[in-house]
Write an enzyme that holds these catalytic residues in place. Structure first.
Site, PDB file in Angstrom:
ATOM      1  N   LYS B 106       0.859  -1.193   0.000  1.00 52.39           N
ATOM      2  CA  LYS B 106       0.000   0.000   0.000  1.00 52.39           C
ATOM      3  C   LYS B 106       0.889   1.236   0.000  1.00 52.39           C
ATOM      4  CE  LYS B 106      -2.942   2.845   2.919  1.00 52.39           C
ATOM      5  NZ  LYS B 106      -3.862   2.941   4.069  1.00 52.39           N
ATOM      6  N   GLY B 167      -8.241   8.846   9.838  1.00 52.80           N
ATOM      7  CA  GLY B 167      -8.535   8.907  11.268  1.00 52.80           C
ATOM      8  C   GLY B 167      -9.591   9.937  11.645  1.00 52.80           C
ATOM      9  N   ALA B 193      -9.754   5.183   4.298  1.00 53.13           N
ATOM     10  CA  ALA B 193      -9.667   6.326   5.223  1.00 53.13           C
ATOM     11  C   ALA B 193     -10.973   7.107   5.310  1.00 53.13           C
ATOM     12  CB  ALA B 193      -8.548   7.286   4.861  1.00 53.13           C
ATOM     13  N   GLY B 194     -11.287   7.498   6.519  1.00 50.57           N
ATOM     14  CA  GLY B 194     -12.438   8.360   6.769  1.00 50.57           C
ATOM     15  C   GLY B 194     -13.646   7.647   7.336  1.00 50.57           C
ATOM     16  N   ASN B 215      -9.390   1.401   9.748  1.00 52.64           N
ATOM     17  CA  ASN B 215      -8.606   1.022  10.920  1.00 52.64           C
ATOM     18  C   ASN B 215      -9.174   1.672  12.178  1.00 52.64           C
ATOM     19  OD1 ASN B 215      -6.655   0.584  12.925  1.00 52.64           O
ATOM     20  ND2 ASN B 215      -4.938   0.940  11.607  1.00 52.64           N
TER      21      ASN B 215
END
Lengths: 74, 267
Positions: B106, B167, B193-194, B215
């Site tokens: 990634k 995050g 993300a988000g 995550n």
């Protein structure tokens, strides 16, 4: 004692100064630290050291060694 | 074909590897390695992102991620988190390839705080260097259809636009652009993300994305294992809804019950 000092090399491992016996290899370094070779990767002076070469790669004074592993990340 | 069979056979593929789970999870920000392992198992994910960092020389016997999230069970996707230049990203992933022995990675090259928005100029540069070095690159990128197409044409194996800053938990703030990127892509598209909660992950899948990468939404929830289960179901639900094809939107009502056969006083 003097003899022992002469037979040692000084290098940087993950930014820390470290002394090793002359002739020490990457495999010796990992063993001294207590790391399993299969869980880490090693860079010597910005060049990857292939795992198969750990035993054959003799370290030299002034070497900059990086030892990394996988940690949690996103 | 019945619905269940179709769901079970609904695999996605990246760089020749096939996955059943469309949820890719990060392994960072957990309280402990035990919590990491339990949450990832509960999520049903088959692919996990990992970071590459210096070994702690003063405590080499400290437990390692690999002992809790075994690489023979999960496909590790090493990332370039913390790299702000193409050179750092390439150096990090070369080490990752040596540590893990695989070349699926990634790529993320970020701009400065407070948004950590993808630095696309540096991302293009790093992608070119990694592709030339035989990496298979899943690339985190801006929600920019032109940039996404260019990354695909360069040879990236998956395009991963942000739903919102890393995050932030703000969800998919750009559904139109995510859909636009997916509609023109020939490689998998993942929202990366988000994502903040289950409905965000479901929305990403309803837009037609191939998978979702998250995550913090799990790790920073109050009960990570329970949120991991929620995310697993959200991704399945969103995917099924996408495949089913949603009904149209209308500003006026359209009664669900027939108007014929109503009982009438004195009928």
């Amino acid at each position: 004692m003097d003899q022992a000092l002469h037979s040692r090399i000084t290098l940087s491992v993950n930014g820390e100064k470290r002394a090793l016996p002359e002739g020490a290899t990457v495999a010796d370094l990992l063993a001294e630290i207590g790391l399993a070779a299969r869980k880490v990767a090693v860079e010597r002076n910005l060049e990857i050291v292939p795992r198969s070469q750990y035993g054959a790669t003799v370290l030299a004074s002034g070497d900059a060694i990086e030892i990394v592993h996988f940690i949690g990340g996103g | 074909m019945d619905g269940m069979t179709e769901t079970q056979d609904d695999l996605w593929e990246v760089a020749g590897r096939r996955f059943r789970s469309r949820l890719v999870v990060g392994t960072g920000r957990y309280k402990s390695l035990e919590e990491t392992a339990a949450s990832i198992a509960a999520s049903g994910a088959e692919m996990v992102t990992v970071a590459v960092r210096r070994v702690n020389l003063s405590d080499a016997s400290a437990p390692m991620l690999q002992d809790f999230v075994p690489p023979d069970r999960y496909t590790y996707l090493p990332n370039t988190a913390g790299c702000h230049t193409a050179q750092e990203a390439v150096r990090t992933l070369r080490l990752a390839r040596e540590a893990g022995g695989w070349n699926l990675v990634k790529l993320e090259v970020l701009g400065p705080p407070p948004f950590l928005y993808p630095d696309m100029a540096a991302t293009f540069e790093a992608a070119a260097a990694l592709l030339a070095d035989n990496f298979e690159v899943m690339v985190y990128c801006a929600d920019d259809p032109v940039a996404a197409k260019r990354l695909e044409e360069m040879g990236c194996v998956a395009i991963m636009p942000l739903g919102a800053p890393i995050g932030s938990g703000m969800g998919v703030v750009n559904p139109y652009m995510i859909r636009a990127i997916k509609s023109q892509a020939k490689v998998p598209v993942l929202v990366d993300a988000g994502i903040g909660t289950a409905s965000d992950a479901a929305l990403a899948m309803e837009l037609g994305c191939d998978a979702v990468l998250l995550n913090s939404a799990i790790a920073h929830s109050q009960d990570p294992v329970r949120m991991a289960v929620a995310m697993k179901h959200a991704v399945l639900a969103g995917r099924a809804a996408f495949l089913a094809g949603r009904m149209g939107r209308d500003y006026k009502a359209d009664a669900s019950s027939p108007m014929d056969g109503l009982i009438r006083k004195g009928g």
